[in-house]
Design an enzyme around this catalytic site. Structure first.
Site, mmCIF file in Angstrom:
data_model
loop_
_atom_site.group_PDB
_atom_site.id
_atom_site.type_symbol
_atom_site.label_atom_id
_atom_site.label_comp_id
_atom_site.label_asym_id
_atom_site.label_seq_id
_atom_site.Cartn_x
_atom_site.Cartn_y
_atom_site.Cartn_z
ATOM 1 N N ASP A 110 -25.823 43.800 64.167
ATOM 2 C CA ASP A 110 -27.000 42.981 64.518
ATOM 3 C C ASP A 110 -28.350 43.676 64.333
ATOM 4 O O ASP A 110 -29.392 43.072 64.556
ATOM 5 C CB ASP A 110 -26.870 42.463 65.958
ATOM 6 C CG ASP A 110 -26.689 43.596 66.988
ATOM 7 O OD1 ASP A 110 -27.122 44.724 66.725
ATOM 8 O OD2 ASP A 110 -26.107 43.313 68.051
ATOM 9 N N HIS A 127 -19.544 49.274 60.873
ATOM 10 C CA HIS A 127 -19.060 47.987 60.360
ATOM 11 C C HIS A 127 -20.118 47.251 59.531
ATOM 12 O O HIS A 127 -20.030 46.029 59.357
ATOM 13 C CB HIS A 127 -18.568 47.106 61.523
ATOM 14 C CG HIS A 127 -17.386 47.713 62.238
ATOM 15 N ND1 HIS A 127 -16.979 47.327 63.500
ATOM 16 C CD2 HIS A 127 -16.516 48.687 61.852
ATOM 17 C CE1 HIS A 127 -15.916 48.044 63.857
ATOM 18 N NE2 HIS A 127 -15.625 48.872 62.878
ATOM 19 N N GLY A 200 -20.792 49.502 76.115
ATOM 20 C CA GLY A 200 -20.388 48.145 75.752
ATOM 21 C C GLY A 200 -19.392 48.040 74.623
ATOM 22 O O GLY A 200 -19.630 47.335 73.644
ATOM 23 N N SER A 201 -18.254 48.718 74.780
ATOM 24 C CA SER A 201 -17.191 48.542 73.779
ATOM 25 C C SER A 201 -15.836 48.529 74.460
ATOM 26 O O SER A 201 -15.587 49.316 75.376
ATOM 27 C CB SER A 201 -17.231 49.668 72.742
ATOM 28 O OG SER A 201 -16.127 49.540 71.866
ATOM 29 N N ALA A 244 -24.721 46.967 80.995
ATOM 30 C CA ALA A 244 -25.330 48.039 80.204
ATOM 31 C C ALA A 244 -26.843 48.115 80.401
ATOM 32 O O ALA A 244 -27.404 49.211 80.528
ATOM 33 C CB ALA A 244 -25.012 47.828 78.729
HETATM 34 P P1 CNA Z 1 -15.487 43.714 72.069
HETATM 35 O O1 CNA Z 1 -14.071 44.047 71.796
HETATM 36 O O2 CNA Z 1 -15.880 42.277 72.117
HETATM 37 O O3 CNA Z 1 -15.823 44.396 73.491
HETATM 38 C C1 CNA Z 1 -17.051 44.282 74.104
HETATM 39 C C2 CNA Z 1 -16.959 45.006 75.441
HETATM 40 O O4 CNA Z 1 -18.253 45.003 76.009
HETATM 41 C C3 CNA Z 1 -16.005 44.354 76.437
HETATM 42 O O5 CNA Z 1 -15.089 45.314 76.939
HETATM 43 C C4 CNA Z 1 -16.928 43.833 77.558
HETATM 44 O O6 CNA Z 1 -16.372 43.990 78.860
HETATM 45 C C5 CNA Z 1 -18.142 44.719 77.393
HETATM 46 N N1 CNA Z 1 -19.394 44.068 77.773
HETATM 47 C C6 CNA Z 1 -19.802 42.798 77.503
HETATM 48 N N2 CNA Z 1 -21.039 42.596 77.976
HETATM 49 C C7 CNA Z 1 -21.415 43.772 78.560
HETATM 50 C C8 CNA Z 1 -22.585 44.196 79.231
HETATM 51 N N3 CNA Z 1 -23.625 43.383 79.438
HETATM 52 N N4 CNA Z 1 -22.641 45.469 79.696
HETATM 53 C C9 CNA Z 1 -21.596 46.325 79.546
HETATM 54 N N5 CNA Z 1 -20.450 45.969 78.927
HETATM 55 C C10 CNA Z 1 -20.375 44.712 78.420
HETATM 56 O O7 CNA Z 1 -16.489 44.454 71.075
HETATM 57 P P2 CNA Z 1 -16.377 45.900 70.427
HETATM 58 O O8 CNA Z 1 -17.713 46.213 69.922
HETATM 59 O O9 CNA Z 1 -15.683 46.869 71.285
HETATM 60 O O10 CNA Z 1 -15.398 45.582 69.184
HETATM 61 C C11 CNA Z 1 -15.741 45.889 67.962
HETATM 62 C C12 CNA Z 1 -16.139 44.679 67.081
HETATM 63 C C13 CNA Z 1 -17.028 43.662 67.699
HETATM 64 C C14 CNA Z 1 -16.928 45.220 65.939
HETATM 65 O O11 CNA Z 1 -16.247 44.962 64.758
HETATM 66 C C15 CNA Z 1 -18.278 44.488 65.933
HETATM 67 O O12 CNA Z 1 -18.747 44.313 64.607
HETATM 68 C C16 CNA Z 1 -17.957 43.195 66.566
HETATM 69 N N6 CNA Z 1 -19.070 42.370 67.089
HETATM 70 C C17 CNA Z 1 -20.364 42.747 66.942
HETATM 71 C C18 CNA Z 1 -21.369 41.944 67.461
HETATM 72 C C19 CNA Z 1 -22.802 42.392 67.285
HETATM 73 O O13 CNA Z 1 -23.153 42.971 66.253
HETATM 74 N N7 CNA Z 1 -23.647 42.156 68.290
HETATM 75 C C20 CNA Z 1 -21.075 40.766 68.128
HETATM 76 C C21 CNA Z 1 -19.712 40.402 68.256
HETATM 77 C C22 CNA Z 1 -18.726 41.212 67.732
#
Ligand code: CNA
Length: 263
Positions: A110, A127, A200-201, A244
């Protein structure tokens, strides 16, 4: 709502930052949910609307129907809304501004770390990102905005304006290799830092999720800030299950106090 226990952990992390020489921040979709971009795996996340099985590079290349679905997903308002950085991105950018951050390793596409002020040369996008689109046939590259302008309200899969070939955004699909140099440099930083902070992962997507493990194996301290538990929590030095934006904002406020000698 920040509990007393979380406040104590925040102070510990602020101390760790003040003492560390080489800090890496590793981020995932959870760092951007407070900017209004849904993550994949939280309740209501993108995988409740789309099927991850459709997001393989194989299907992108071989199935025009799936390719259309993938483009719809990538161009959906959910991912592309005109989001701005939130308090967590800003705190991470501030860490760099204070000269306390070696780099950000992100799984996000993003561009919000760069928008928050992090030097693009120090943001390793494992990514890829959605800023650029290239043609798999003639290699022509164009910014996404150009494709969106040409496409207008059409629901059709965009094709190359020059040769009619298949357009692919610079994001990594499942089954696709990560950009080699970016992965190599990110791995080097993970292996050479003395503090890695995950923000946040879910830490389930590999090879990205190896980064915190590399850091820990190399002797670095590991901090995880995530709403929900992860499988790496058990090896982390500090785990904070809270939002976060609030946590990173408070950590940076304490870091600044320590660096100015007030604490
Ligand atoms: P995921 O597997 O969706 O995990 C996200 C994590 O963040 C979860 O464990 C949540 O509990 C946690 N979370 C959500 N909101 C909050 C917050 N406000 N504060 C703290 N923790 C929070 O996503 P990952 O990034 O771990 O997985 C990798 C994927 C997601 C990658 O391939 C990315 O490209 C992909 N992705 C990216 C975006 C983006 O660019 N914004 C959006 C959606 C997915």
């Amino acid at each position: 709502m920040i509990t007393q226990d979380t406040k104590e952990k925040i102070s510990r992390v602020a101390n760790m930052i003040a003492e560390a020489k080489h800090i890496v921040v590793f981020t995932g979709a959870g760092v951007s949910t407070e900017s209004g971009i849904p993550d994949f795996r939280s309740p209501g996340g993108l995988w409740t609307k789309f099927d991850p099985e459709d997001f393989t590079i194989d299907k992108f290349l071989t199935s025009p129907e799936t390719r259309q679905k993938q483009w719809r997903f990538l161009l959906s308002g959910d991912l592309l809304k005109d989001a701005g950085p939130n308090a967590a991105h800003e705190a991470i950018a501030e860490l760099e501004e204070l000269g306390r951050l070696d780099c950000v390793i992100t799984q996000n596409i993003d561009y919000l770390h760069q928008k928050a002020g992090n030097d693009p040369d120090r943001v390793y996008e494992l990514h890829g990102n959605m800023k650029w689109i290239h043609c798999l046939d003639c290699g022509n590259r164009s910014p996404l905005e150009e494709i969106l302008k040409e496409r207008g309200a059409s629901e059709e899969t965009p094709v190359c304006g020059r040769c009619g070939g298949i357009l692919k955004p610079d994001v990594i699909f499942f089954g696709e290799a990560l950009p080699e140099e970016i992965l190599r440099e990110a791995t080097w930083h993970a292996n050479h830092c003395d503090l890695l902070i995950v923000v946040g992962s879910s830490l389930v997507v590999y090879p990205a999720a190896y980064m915190p493990l590399y850091a820990k194996q190399s002797g670095a301290k590991l901090v995880i800030v995530n709403l929900t538990p992860t499988q790496s929590d058990r090896i982390a030095d500090v785990v904070i299950h809270a939002s976060a934006g609030e946590v990173m904002g408070r950590i940076m406020a304490e870091v600044k106090q320590r660096l100015s000698g007030c604490v």
